[in-house]
Write a protein that holds these residues in place. Structure first.
Motif, short mmCIF file in Angstrom:
data_model
loop_
_atom_site.label_atom_id
_atom_site.label_comp_id
_atom_site.label_asym_id
_atom_site.label_seq_id
_atom_site.Cartn_x
_atom_site.Cartn_y
_atom_site.Cartn_z
N PRO A 1 -17.80 23.79 -15.70
CA PRO A 1 -18.21 22.36 -15.97
C PRO A 1 -16.96 21.24 -15.54
O PRO A 1 -16.97 20.07 -15.23
CB PRO A 1 -18.44 22.45 -17.37
CG PRO A 1 -17.57 23.66 -18.04
CD PRO A 1 -17.62 24.42 -16.89
N VAL A 2 -15.83 21.97 -15.69
CA VAL A 2 -14.43 20.71 -15.42
C VAL A 2 -14.41 20.53 -14.12
O VAL A 2 -14.43 19.21 -13.76
CB VAL A 2 -13.17 21.41 -15.92
CG1 VAL A 2 -11.94 21.06 -15.19
CG2 VAL A 2 -13.13 21.72 -17.29
N LEU A 3 -14.64 21.34 -13.34
CA LEU A 3 -14.69 21.24 -11.65
C LEU A 3 -16.15 20.47 -11.34
O LEU A 3 -16.08 19.47 -10.71
CB LEU A 3 -14.55 22.61 -10.93
CG LEU A 3 -13.25 23.15 -11.02
CD1 LEU A 3 -13.45 24.57 -9.95
CD2 LEU A 3 -12.02 22.19 -10.74
N ALA A 4 -17.28 20.93 -11.84
CA ALA A 4 -18.34 20.18 -11.67
C ALA A 4 -18.45 18.64 -11.93
O ALA A 4 -18.81 17.91 -11.23
CB ALA A 4 -19.84 20.93 -12.47
N ALA A 5 -17.73 18.37 -13.06
CA ALA A 5 -17.77 16.90 -13.50
C ALA A 5 -16.50 16.26 -12.78
O ALA A 5 -16.25 15.12 -12.77
CB ALA A 5 -17.31 16.74 -14.87
N GLY A 6 -15.69 16.73 -11.85
CA GLY A 6 -14.86 16.37 -10.98
C GLY A 6 -13.42 15.99 -11.16
O GLY A 6 -12.62 15.33 -10.55
N ASN A 7 -13.11 16.95 -12.32
CA ASN A 7 -11.60 16.96 -12.88
C ASN A 7 -11.05 18.11 -11.94
O ASN A 7 -11.53 19.05 -11.48
CB ASN A 7 -11.79 17.38 -14.32
CG ASN A 7 -12.63 16.25 -15.06
OD1 ASN A 7 -12.29 15.49 -15.15
ND2 ASN A 7 -13.76 16.87 -15.43
#
Ligand code: NAD
Length: 499
Positions: A184-190
Protein backbone atom coordinates in the motif's frame (compact mmCIF):
# COMPACT_ATOMS: atom_id res chain seq x y z
CA UNK A 1 5.55 -27.08 36.10
CA UNK A 2 3.83 -29.96 34.33
CA UNK A 3 5.50 -31.00 31.12
CA UNK A 4 4.11 -33.20 28.44
CA UNK A 5 5.05 -36.28 26.54
CA UNK A 6 4.83 -34.53 23.18
CA UNK A 7 8.04 -35.06 21.24
CA UNK A 8 9.63 -32.76 18.73
CA UNK A 9 9.79 -34.36 15.33
CA UNK A 10 13.31 -33.96 13.90
CA UNK A 11 14.58 -34.11 10.37
CA UNK A 12 18.09 -35.58 10.62
CA UNK A 13 18.05 -37.06 7.12
CA UNK A 14 15.95 -34.46 5.33
CA UNK A 15 17.70 -32.18 2.85
CA UNK A 16 18.56 -28.80 4.38
CA UNK A 17 15.83 -26.19 3.93
CA UNK A 18 18.30 -23.82 2.34
CA UNK A 19 21.84 -23.80 1.05
CA UNK A 20 24.17 -20.81 1.13
CA UNK A 21 23.15 -20.08 -2.45
CA UNK A 22 19.58 -19.41 -1.31
CA UNK A 23 20.64 -16.61 1.04
CA UNK A 24 20.16 -13.01 -0.08
CA UNK A 25 23.09 -10.58 -0.07
CA UNK A 26 23.72 -10.02 3.64
CA UNK A 27 23.92 -6.24 3.45
CA UNK A 28 21.66 -3.19 3.50
CA UNK A 29 19.67 -2.35 0.35
CA UNK A 30 19.87 1.36 -0.40
CA UNK A 31 19.22 3.31 -3.59
CA UNK A 32 18.77 0.12 -5.59
CA UNK A 33 22.06 -1.47 -4.47
CA UNK A 34 23.25 -3.79 -1.72
CA UNK A 35 25.72 -1.89 0.47
CA UNK A 36 27.94 -2.61 3.44
CA UNK A 37 27.07 -0.77 6.63
CA UNK A 38 28.87 2.11 8.27
CA UNK A 39 30.39 -0.26 10.87
CA UNK A 40 31.67 -3.83 10.89
CA UNK A 41 29.30 -4.94 13.64
CA UNK A 42 27.16 -7.94 12.70
CA UNK A 43 23.95 -9.48 14.03
CA UNK A 44 23.63 -13.28 14.22
CA UNK A 45 20.57 -14.71 12.50
CA UNK A 46 19.59 -17.95 14.23
CA UNK A 47 17.44 -20.89 13.13
CA UNK A 48 15.31 -21.40 16.26
CA UNK A 49 14.61 -25.04 15.52
CA UNK A 50 18.31 -25.98 15.67
CA UNK A 51 19.89 -22.94 17.42
CA UNK A 52 22.41 -22.74 14.55
CA UNK A 53 23.53 -19.38 13.18
CA UNK A 54 22.40 -19.37 9.54
CA UNK A 55 23.68 -15.92 8.54
CA UNK A 56 25.03 -12.63 9.83
CA UNK A 57 23.74 -9.23 8.75
CA UNK A 58 25.29 -5.82 9.35
CA UNK A 59 24.07 -3.91 12.37
CA UNK A 60 22.64 -0.71 10.92
CA UNK A 61 23.35 2.63 12.53
CA UNK A 62 21.72 6.04 12.47
CA UNK A 63 24.16 6.89 9.70
CA UNK A 64 22.91 3.97 7.57
CA UNK A 65 19.31 5.06 8.15
CA UNK A 66 20.18 8.61 7.13
CA UNK A 67 21.70 7.37 3.89
CA UNK A 68 18.60 5.32 3.10
CA UNK A 69 16.22 8.17 3.95
CA UNK A 70 18.19 10.47 1.65
CA UNK A 71 17.77 7.93 -1.18
CA UNK A 72 14.03 7.68 -0.49
CA UNK A 73 13.73 11.47 -0.51
CA UNK A 74 15.49 11.66 -3.88
CA UNK A 75 13.22 8.99 -5.36
CA UNK A 76 9.91 10.31 -4.08
CA UNK A 77 9.04 12.93 -6.72
CA UNK A 78 9.59 10.54 -9.64
CA UNK A 79 7.58 7.71 -8.06
CA UNK A 80 4.76 10.02 -6.95
CA UNK A 81 4.43 11.42 -10.48
CA UNK A 82 3.61 8.03 -11.99
CA UNK A 83 -0.06 7.58 -12.80
CA UNK A 84 -1.84 4.79 -10.88
CA UNK A 85 -1.73 2.48 -13.90
CA UNK A 86 2.07 2.70 -14.07
CA UNK A 87 2.51 2.01 -10.36
CA UNK A 88 -0.03 -0.77 -10.61
CA UNK A 89 1.94 -2.48 -13.36
CA UNK A 90 5.08 -2.42 -11.22
CA UNK A 91 3.19 -3.95 -8.29
CA UNK A 92 1.80 -6.69 -10.53
CA UNK A 93 5.33 -7.42 -11.73
CA UNK A 94 6.48 -7.61 -8.08
CA UNK A 95 3.65 -10.06 -7.34
CA UNK A 96 4.63 -12.20 -10.35
CA UNK A 97 8.28 -12.22 -9.28
CA UNK A 98 7.44 -13.30 -5.73
CA UNK A 99 5.10 -15.98 -7.05
CA UNK A 100 7.86 -17.35 -9.31
CA UNK A 101 10.12 -17.73 -6.26
CA UNK A 102 7.45 -18.84 -3.81
CA UNK A 103 9.05 -22.11 -2.72
CA UNK A 104 12.60 -20.81 -2.02
CA UNK A 105 11.10 -17.83 -0.19
CA UNK A 106 8.96 -20.12 1.95
CA UNK A 107 11.95 -22.33 2.78
CA UNK A 108 14.08 -19.32 3.66
CA UNK A 109 11.31 -18.01 5.94
CA UNK A 110 11.11 -21.37 7.71
CA UNK A 111 14.91 -21.55 8.05
CA UNK A 112 14.93 -18.17 9.79
CA UNK A 113 11.79 -18.44 11.94
CA UNK A 114 11.38 -22.20 12.43
CA UNK A 115 7.79 -21.93 11.28
CA UNK A 116 6.17 -24.95 9.62
CA UNK A 117 6.43 -24.91 5.83
CA UNK A 118 2.63 -24.79 5.57
CA UNK A 119 2.68 -21.46 7.42
CA UNK A 120 5.52 -20.04 5.34
CA UNK A 121 3.78 -21.05 2.11
CA UNK A 122 0.62 -19.38 3.29
CA UNK A 123 2.63 -16.23 4.10
CA UNK A 124 4.14 -16.14 0.62
CA UNK A 125 0.73 -16.72 -1.00
CA UNK A 126 -0.75 -13.84 0.94
CA UNK A 127 2.25 -11.67 0.10
CA UNK A 128 1.51 -12.18 -3.59
CA UNK A 129 -2.18 -11.47 -3.03
CA UNK A 130 -1.42 -8.27 -1.11
CA UNK A 131 0.58 -6.87 -4.02
CA UNK A 132 -2.11 -7.90 -6.50
CA UNK A 133 -4.88 -6.35 -4.40
CA UNK A 134 -3.04 -3.04 -3.98
CA UNK A 135 -2.14 -3.01 -7.69
CA UNK A 136 -5.86 -3.17 -8.49
CA UNK A 137 -7.14 -0.99 -5.67
CA UNK A 138 -4.94 1.98 -6.49
CA UNK A 139 -6.58 2.22 -9.92
CA UNK A 140 -10.10 2.01 -8.47
CA UNK A 141 -9.92 4.40 -5.54
CA UNK A 142 -12.03 7.53 -5.81
CA UNK A 143 -12.74 10.51 -3.59
CA UNK A 144 -15.71 12.89 -3.34
CA UNK A 145 -16.94 14.41 -6.58
CA UNK A 146 -15.51 17.72 -7.75
CA UNK A 147 -18.20 20.38 -7.58
CA UNK A 148 -19.32 23.81 -6.44
CA UNK A 149 -19.80 23.58 -2.69
CA UNK A 150 -19.40 27.36 -2.19
CA UNK A 151 -20.93 29.77 -4.70
CA UNK A 152 -18.72 30.26 -7.79
CA UNK A 153 -16.01 28.06 -6.28
CA UNK A 154 -15.13 24.69 -7.73
CA UNK A 155 -13.65 22.25 -5.23
CA UNK A 156 -11.34 19.48 -6.39
CA UNK A 157 -10.11 16.86 -3.94
CA UNK A 158 -6.70 15.40 -4.70
CA UNK A 159 -5.29 12.27 -3.12
CA UNK A 160 -1.53 12.62 -2.68
CA UNK A 161 1.24 10.42 -1.31
CA UNK A 162 2.68 11.42 2.06
CA UNK A 163 6.31 11.22 0.93
CA UNK A 164 8.80 8.96 2.70
CA UNK A 165 7.39 6.27 4.99
CA UNK A 166 9.50 4.55 7.68
CA UNK A 167 8.44 0.95 8.20
CA UNK A 168 9.46 -1.31 11.09
CA UNK A 169 8.46 -4.96 10.97
CA UNK A 170 8.32 -7.83 13.52
CA UNK A 171 9.72 -11.34 13.51
CA UNK A 172 6.52 -13.37 13.50
CA UNK A 173 5.59 -12.82 9.81
CA UNK A 174 8.73 -11.17 8.42
CA UNK A 175 7.88 -11.29 4.71
CA UNK A 176 4.13 -10.91 5.06
CA UNK A 177 4.25 -7.93 7.42
CA UNK A 178 6.75 -6.27 5.07
CA UNK A 179 4.31 -6.87 2.18
CA UNK A 180 1.37 -5.49 4.18
CA UNK A 181 3.30 -2.20 4.36
CA UNK A 182 5.32 -2.11 1.13
CA UNK A 183 2.35 -2.80 -1.17
CA UNK A 184 0.00 0.00 0.00
CA UNK A 185 2.88 2.40 0.67
CA UNK A 186 4.14 2.06 -2.91
CA UNK A 187 0.66 1.88 -4.43
CA UNK A 188 -0.21 5.20 -2.80
CA UNK A 189 2.90 6.76 -4.39
CA UNK A 190 5.28 6.92 -1.43
CA UNK A 191 8.84 5.71 -1.11
CA UNK A 192 10.04 3.87 1.98
CA UNK A 193 12.83 2.77 4.28
CA UNK A 194 12.12 -0.52 6.01
CA UNK A 195 13.89 -1.93 9.05
CA UNK A 196 13.13 -5.63 9.46
CA UNK A 197 13.30 -7.32 12.83
CA UNK A 198 16.93 -7.91 13.76
CA UNK A 199 15.99 -11.57 14.28
CA UNK A 200 14.41 -12.23 10.89
CA UNK A 201 15.82 -10.09 8.07
CA UNK A 202 16.41 -12.81 5.48
CA UNK A 203 13.18 -12.90 3.45
CA UNK A 204 12.96 -9.10 3.41
CA UNK A 205 16.46 -8.91 1.93
CA UNK A 206 15.60 -11.73 -0.49
CA UNK A 207 12.49 -9.81 -1.55
CA UNK A 208 14.66 -6.76 -2.28
CA UNK A 209 17.06 -8.88 -4.30
CA UNK A 210 14.19 -10.40 -6.31
CA UNK A 211 12.47 -7.12 -7.17
CA UNK A 212 15.48 -4.79 -7.39
CA UNK A 213 15.25 -4.51 -11.19
CA UNK A 214 11.52 -3.74 -11.10
CA UNK A 215 11.66 -0.65 -8.87
CA UNK A 216 13.41 2.65 -9.53
CA UNK A 217 16.43 3.10 -7.21
CA UNK A 218 15.56 4.59 -3.83
CA UNK A 219 11.86 3.70 -3.92
CA UNK A 220 12.41 0.74 -1.55
CA UNK A 221 15.32 0.76 0.93
CA UNK A 222 16.12 -1.76 3.64
CA UNK A 223 18.39 -1.18 6.62
CA UNK A 224 19.09 -4.02 9.07
CA UNK A 225 19.54 -3.28 12.73
CA UNK A 226 18.15 -3.10 16.22
CA UNK A 227 15.02 -1.21 17.23
CA UNK A 228 16.68 0.97 19.82
CA UNK A 229 19.22 2.38 17.33
CA UNK A 230 18.27 2.01 13.64
CA UNK A 231 14.52 1.83 14.40
CA UNK A 232 14.65 4.81 16.75
CA UNK A 233 16.47 6.94 14.17
CA UNK A 234 13.88 6.06 11.53
CA UNK A 235 11.06 7.05 13.87
CA UNK A 236 12.57 10.40 14.73
CA UNK A 237 14.05 11.29 11.33
CA UNK A 238 12.80 14.73 10.24
CA UNK A 239 12.58 13.74 6.56
CA UNK A 240 10.37 10.72 7.26
CA UNK A 241 6.74 11.75 6.90
CA UNK A 242 5.14 8.78 8.60
CA UNK A 243 6.32 5.86 10.69
CA UNK A 244 4.49 2.52 10.52
CA UNK A 245 5.31 -0.22 13.02
CA UNK A 246 4.02 -3.72 13.47
CA UNK A 247 5.35 -4.91 16.77
CA UNK A 248 4.91 -4.87 20.51
CA UNK A 249 3.06 -2.29 22.59
CA UNK A 250 6.40 -1.31 24.09
CA UNK A 251 7.87 -0.69 20.62
CA UNK A 252 4.73 1.22 19.61
CA UNK A 253 5.04 3.59 22.54
CA UNK A 254 8.71 4.24 21.79
CA UNK A 255 7.98 4.95 18.13
CA UNK A 256 5.05 7.25 18.91
CA UNK A 257 7.20 9.20 21.39
CA UNK A 258 10.04 9.53 18.87
CA UNK A 259 7.59 10.64 16.16
CA UNK A 260 6.11 13.35 18.34
CA UNK A 261 9.01 15.75 17.90
CA UNK A 262 8.57 16.04 14.12
CA UNK A 263 4.78 15.47 14.36
CA UNK A 264 4.96 12.78 11.73
CA UNK A 265 2.01 10.49 11.28
CA UNK A 266 2.10 7.18 13.14
CA UNK A 267 0.57 3.83 12.13
CA UNK A 268 0.70 1.10 14.78
CA UNK A 269 -0.28 -2.55 14.58
CA UNK A 270 0.55 -3.89 18.01
CA UNK A 271 -0.27 -6.87 20.16
CA UNK A 272 -3.48 -8.79 20.65
CA UNK A 273 -5.18 -11.02 23.19
CA UNK A 274 -8.14 -12.40 21.31
CA UNK A 275 -11.07 -13.66 23.36
CA UNK A 276 -13.10 -16.55 21.97
CA UNK A 277 -16.65 -16.44 23.36
CA UNK A 278 -18.25 -19.87 23.21
CA UNK A 279 -21.95 -19.86 24.07
CA UNK A 280 -24.03 -22.82 25.19
CA UNK A 281 -25.70 -23.11 21.76
CA UNK A 282 -22.39 -23.11 19.82
CA UNK A 283 -21.23 -25.94 17.59
CA UNK A 284 -18.58 -27.09 20.05
CA UNK A 285 -16.93 -29.50 17.65
CA UNK A 286 -16.50 -26.79 15.02
CA UNK A 287 -15.15 -24.37 17.63
CA UNK A 288 -12.62 -26.87 18.99
CA UNK A 289 -11.37 -27.81 15.55
CA UNK A 290 -11.11 -24.14 14.51
CA UNK A 291 -9.04 -23.45 17.63
CA UNK A 292 -6.60 -26.19 16.70
CA UNK A 293 -5.59 -23.90 13.86
CA UNK A 294 -6.45 -20.42 15.14
CA UNK A 295 -4.88 -20.92 18.57
CA UNK A 296 -1.69 -22.56 17.33
CA UNK A 297 -1.06 -21.14 13.84
CA UNK A 298 2.53 -19.91 13.62
CA UNK A 299 3.08 -21.67 16.98
CA UNK A 300 0.77 -19.14 18.64
CA UNK A 301 3.12 -16.30 17.73
CA UNK A 302 0.23 -14.55 16.08
CA UNK A 303 -1.32 -11.27 17.14
CA UNK A 304 -4.83 -12.51 16.31
CA UNK A 305 -4.35 -15.95 17.92
CA UNK A 306 -7.44 -17.45 19.51
CA UNK A 307 -5.68 -17.62 22.85
CA UNK A 308 -8.32 -16.79 25.48
CA UNK A 309 -11.45 -18.94 25.56
CA UNK A 310 -14.45 -17.75 27.56
CA UNK A 311 -16.96 -20.61 27.55
CA UNK A 312 -20.43 -20.84 29.07
CA UNK A 313 -20.19 -22.85 32.29
CA UNK A 314 -22.89 -25.33 31.19
CA UNK A 315 -20.78 -26.60 28.26
CA UNK A 316 -17.28 -25.92 29.61
CA UNK A 317 -16.44 -29.50 30.51
CA UNK A 318 -17.55 -30.87 27.14
CA UNK A 319 -15.74 -28.12 25.26
CA UNK A 320 -12.47 -28.52 27.15
CA UNK A 321 -12.52 -32.24 26.45
CA UNK A 322 -12.88 -31.60 22.71
CA UNK A 323 -10.27 -28.83 22.72
CA UNK A 324 -7.74 -30.97 24.58
CA UNK A 325 -8.40 -33.78 22.09
CA UNK A 326 -7.47 -31.44 19.25
CA UNK A 327 -4.46 -29.82 20.92
CA UNK A 328 -2.86 -32.94 22.35
CA UNK A 329 -2.25 -34.45 18.94
CA UNK A 330 -0.85 -31.37 17.22
CA UNK A 331 2.33 -32.31 15.35
CA UNK A 332 5.32 -30.40 16.74
CA UNK A 333 8.56 -30.36 14.81
CA UNK A 334 11.28 -28.74 12.79
CA UNK A 335 10.01 -27.29 9.53
CA UNK A 336 11.91 -29.87 7.49
CA UNK A 337 10.38 -32.78 9.42
CA UNK A 338 7.30 -33.19 7.25
CA UNK A 339 4.49 -31.43 5.47
CA UNK A 340 2.17 -32.24 8.36
CA UNK A 341 4.14 -30.33 11.05
CA UNK A 342 1.72 -27.87 12.66
CA UNK A 343 3.75 -26.24 15.44
CA UNK A 344 7.36 -25.09 15.40
CA UNK A 345 9.67 -23.48 17.95
CA UNK A 346 9.49 -20.06 19.58
CA UNK A 347 11.49 -17.60 17.51
CA UNK A 348 14.34 -17.05 19.98
CA UNK A 349 15.73 -18.08 23.35
CA UNK A 350 14.51 -14.80 24.85
CA UNK A 351 10.98 -15.40 23.61
CA UNK A 352 11.06 -19.05 24.74
CA UNK A 353 12.04 -17.83 28.23
CA UNK A 354 9.20 -15.34 28.16
CA UNK A 355 6.59 -17.95 27.19
CA UNK A 356 7.79 -20.57 29.66
CA UNK A 357 7.94 -17.84 32.32
CA UNK A 358 4.20 -17.25 31.85
CA UNK A 359 3.60 -20.99 32.22
CA UNK A 360 5.67 -21.22 35.41
CA UNK A 361 3.87 -18.29 37.02
CA UNK A 362 0.46 -19.63 35.95
CA UNK A 363 1.27 -22.94 37.67
CA UNK A 364 2.14 -21.03 40.85
CA UNK A 365 -1.20 -19.16 40.58
CA UNK A 366 -3.05 -22.48 40.70
CA UNK A 367 -4.00 -22.61 37.03
CA UNK A 368 -4.44 -26.24 35.95
CA UNK A 369 -2.70 -27.73 32.91
CA UNK A 370 -5.09 -29.78 30.77
CA UNK A 371 -2.43 -30.62 28.18
CA UNK A 372 1.13 -29.45 27.50
CA UNK A 373 2.33 -26.97 30.08
CA UNK A 374 6.04 -26.57 29.51
CA UNK A 375 9.13 -26.69 27.32
CA UNK A 376 10.05 -29.61 25.09
CA UNK A 377 13.48 -31.10 24.58
CA UNK A 378 15.99 -29.11 22.58
CA UNK A 379 17.83 -28.24 20.55
CA UNK A 380 15.48 -25.52 19.52
CA UNK A 381 13.05 -23.39 21.46
CA UNK A 382 10.02 -25.70 21.47
CA UNK A 383 7.09 -25.36 23.85
CA UNK A 384 4.35 -27.97 24.13
CA UNK A 385 0.94 -26.98 22.76
CA UNK A 386 -0.86 -26.09 25.96
CA UNK A 387 -4.40 -25.70 27.26
CA UNK A 388 -4.76 -24.11 30.70
CA UNK A 389 -8.03 -24.47 32.63
CA UNK A 390 -9.41 -23.27 35.98
CA UNK A 391 -8.07 -19.86 35.06
CA UNK A 392 -9.35 -17.30 37.56
CA UNK A 393 -10.64 -13.92 36.41
CA UNK A 394 -7.77 -11.45 36.06
CA UNK A 395 -5.01 -14.09 35.94
CA UNK A 396 -1.85 -12.77 34.27
CA UNK A 397 -1.81 -15.54 31.67
CA UNK A 398 -5.34 -14.60 30.54
CA UNK A 399 -4.72 -10.84 30.38
CA UNK A 400 -1.27 -10.49 28.85
CA UNK A 401 -0.12 -11.50 25.39
CA UNK A 402 1.82 -14.78 25.84
CA UNK A 403 2.48 -15.10 22.09
CA UNK A 404 3.11 -18.83 22.22
CA UNK A 405 1.19 -22.12 21.83
CA UNK A 406 -0.94 -21.50 24.90
CA UNK A 407 -4.75 -21.26 25.13
CA UNK A 408 -6.47 -20.43 28.40
CA UNK A 409 -10.04 -21.37 29.29
CA UNK A 410 -12.28 -19.35 31.61
CA UNK A 411 -16.01 -19.81 32.20
CA UNK A 412 -18.88 -17.35 32.35
CA UNK A 413 -22.45 -17.53 33.59
CA UNK A 414 -24.29 -15.15 31.24
CA UNK A 415 -23.91 -12.83 28.26
CA UNK A 416 -23.24 -9.75 30.35
CA UNK A 417 -20.36 -11.41 32.14
CA UNK A 418 -18.97 -12.77 28.84
CA UNK A 419 -18.87 -9.33 27.22
CA UNK A 420 -17.53 -7.57 30.33
CA UNK A 421 -14.68 -10.02 30.76
CA UNK A 422 -13.85 -10.19 27.06
CA UNK A 423 -13.45 -6.41 26.94
CA UNK A 424 -11.51 -6.26 30.20
CA UNK A 425 -8.04 -6.37 28.61
CA UNK A 426 -5.84 -3.48 27.51
CA UNK A 427 -5.59 -4.84 23.93
CA UNK A 428 -8.31 -4.76 21.26
CA UNK A 429 -7.16 -6.40 18.06
CA UNK A 430 -9.55 -9.28 17.39
CA UNK A 431 -12.17 -11.55 18.98
CA UNK A 432 -14.61 -14.28 18.02
CA UNK A 433 -18.13 -15.27 19.01
CA UNK A 434 -19.42 -18.81 18.71
CA UNK A 435 -23.21 -19.20 18.73
CA UNK A 436 -25.94 -20.46 16.41
CA UNK A 437 -28.14 -17.50 17.40
CA UNK A 438 -27.80 -14.68 14.84
CA UNK A 439 -29.46 -12.07 17.07
CA UNK A 440 -26.99 -12.82 19.80
CA UNK A 441 -23.98 -12.79 17.49
CA UNK A 442 -24.90 -9.39 16.07
CA UNK A 443 -25.57 -7.85 19.46
CA UNK A 444 -22.37 -9.19 20.96
CA UNK A 445 -20.14 -8.32 18.01
CA UNK A 446 -21.38 -4.73 18.32
CA UNK A 447 -20.39 -4.59 21.99
CA UNK A 448 -16.92 -6.09 21.65
CA UNK A 449 -14.09 -3.56 21.68
CA UNK A 450 -11.94 -5.25 19.03
CA UNK A 451 -10.98 -4.21 15.48
CA UNK A 452 -12.03 -7.56 13.99
CA UNK A 453 -14.82 -9.78 15.31
CA UNK A 454 -15.42 -13.17 13.71
CA UNK A 455 -18.66 -15.09 14.18
CA UNK A 456 -18.27 -18.88 14.15
CA UNK A 457 -14.77 -18.48 12.76
CA UNK A 458 -11.37 -17.15 13.82
CA UNK A 459 -8.24 -15.88 12.05
CA UNK A 460 -9.68 -15.80 8.54
CA UNK A 461 -8.25 -12.78 6.70
CA UNK A 462 -8.81 -11.31 3.24
CA UNK A 463 -7.02 -8.55 1.34
CA UNK A 464 -10.24 -6.59 0.79
CA UNK A 465 -11.03 -6.10 4.48
CA UNK A 466 -9.13 -4.03 7.04
CA UNK A 467 -6.95 -5.39 9.82
CA UNK A 468 -6.04 -3.33 12.86
CA UNK A 469 -6.87 -2.77 16.46
CA UNK A 470 -8.37 -0.57 19.13
CA UNK A 471 -6.97 0.48 22.52
CA UNK A 472 -3.46 -0.82 23.22
CA UNK A 473 -3.41 -2.68 19.89
CA UNK A 474 -2.75 0.60 18.13
CA UNK A 475 -4.33 2.55 15.32
CA UNK A 476 -4.20 2.57 11.55
CA UNK A 477 -5.32 -0.21 9.25
CA UNK A 478 -3.42 -2.76 7.19
CA UNK A 479 -4.92 -4.39 4.06
CA UNK A 480 -7.91 -3.07 2.06
CA UNK A 481 -8.48 0.43 0.74
CA UNK A 482 -8.28 1.70 4.33
CA UNK A 483 -4.52 1.05 4.23
CA UNK A 484 -4.25 3.04 1.00
CA UNK A 485 -6.07 5.88 2.76
CA UNK A 486 -3.69 5.69 5.70
CA UNK A 487 -0.68 6.18 3.41
CA UNK A 488 -2.26 9.07 1.51
CA UNK A 489 -3.25 12.63 2.25
CA UNK A 490 -6.14 14.59 0.78
CA UNK A 491 -5.72 18.06 -0.60
CA UNK A 492 -8.55 20.44 -1.36
CA UNK A 493 -7.96 22.79 -4.31
CA UNK A 494 -10.64 25.47 -4.73
CA UNK A 495 -11.02 27.54 -7.91
CA UNK A 496 -12.95 30.81 -7.92
CA UNK A 497 -14.64 30.84 -11.32
CA UNK A 498 -17.10 33.69 -10.67
CA UNK A 499 -17.38 36.21 -13.54
P1 NAD B 1 9.04 -5.58 18.94
O1 NAD B 1 8.25 -4.36 19.21
O2 NAD B 1 10.03 -6.02 19.92
O3 NAD B 1 9.80 -5.44 17.59
C1 NAD B 1 9.11 -5.09 16.39
C2 NAD B 1 10.03 -4.24 15.58
O4 NAD B 1 10.18 -3.01 16.25
C3 NAD B 1 11.43 -4.82 15.41
O5 NAD B 1 11.89 -4.53 14.11
C4 NAD B 1 12.24 -4.06 16.45
O6 NAD B 1 13.59 -3.95 16.12
C5 NAD B 1 11.54 -2.71 16.42
N1 NAD B 1 11.68 -1.93 17.63
C6 NAD B 1 11.72 -2.36 18.91
N2 NAD B 1 11.89 -1.32 19.74
C7 NAD B 1 11.96 -0.19 18.98
C8 NAD B 1 12.16 1.19 19.25
N3 NAD B 1 12.35 1.63 20.47
N4 NAD B 1 12.17 2.06 18.22
C9 NAD B 1 12.00 1.63 16.95
N5 NAD B 1 11.85 0.32 16.63
C10 NAD B 1 11.80 -0.58 17.63
O7 NAD B 1 7.98 -6.72 18.61
P2 NAD B 1 8.32 -8.20 18.15
O8 NAD B 1 8.60 -8.92 19.40
O9 NAD B 1 9.29 -8.25 17.04
O10 NAD B 1 6.94 -8.63 17.49
C11 NAD B 1 5.95 -9.24 18.18
C12 NAD B 1 4.85 -8.26 18.47
O11 NAD B 1 4.27 -7.79 17.24
C13 NAD B 1 3.71 -8.90 19.21
O12 NAD B 1 3.32 -8.09 20.28
C14 NAD B 1 2.60 -9.00 18.18
O13 NAD B 1 1.32 -9.01 18.69
C15 NAD B 1 2.86 -7.84 17.32
N6 NAD B 1 2.29 -8.04 15.99
C16 NAD B 1 1.16 -7.35 15.66
C17 NAD B 1 0.57 -7.53 14.42
C18 NAD B 1 -0.67 -6.78 14.04
O14 NAD B 1 -1.07 -6.84 12.89
N7 NAD B 1 -1.28 -6.07 14.95
C19 NAD B 1 1.14 -8.41 13.50
C20 NAD B 1 2.30 -9.10 13.86
C21 NAD B 1 2.88 -8.89 15.13
Amino acid sequence: MTTTHTTVRRAPDAPALITDGDLPPLRHFVDGKFLDGSTDALIDVVDPSTENVVARVPEGTAEDIDLAVAAAVRAKAGWARLVPKARSEVLHAVADRVAEHAEPLARLESANTGKPLAVSRDDVGMTVDTFRFMAGAVRATTSMAAGDYAEDHLSVILREPLGVIGVITPWNYPLLMAAWKIAPVLAAGNTLVLKPSEQTPLTTLKFAELVADLLPPGVLNIVNGYGGTAGARLAEHPDVNMIALTGSVHGGRAVARAAAESLKRVHLELGGKAPVLVFEDADLTAAASALRVAGFWNSGQECGAACRVLVHESVAERFVEQLVGEVSDLVVGEPGAGEDVEVGPMVSKAHFDRVTGYLERAAKDGVRVATGGGPLDGPGYFVAPTVLVDVPEGAEVAREEVFGPVVTVETFADEEEAVRRANDVPLGLSASVWTENARRSHAIAARLDFGTVWVNSHLVLAGEVPWGGFKGSGYGRDLSIYALDDYSRTKHVMHNHGR
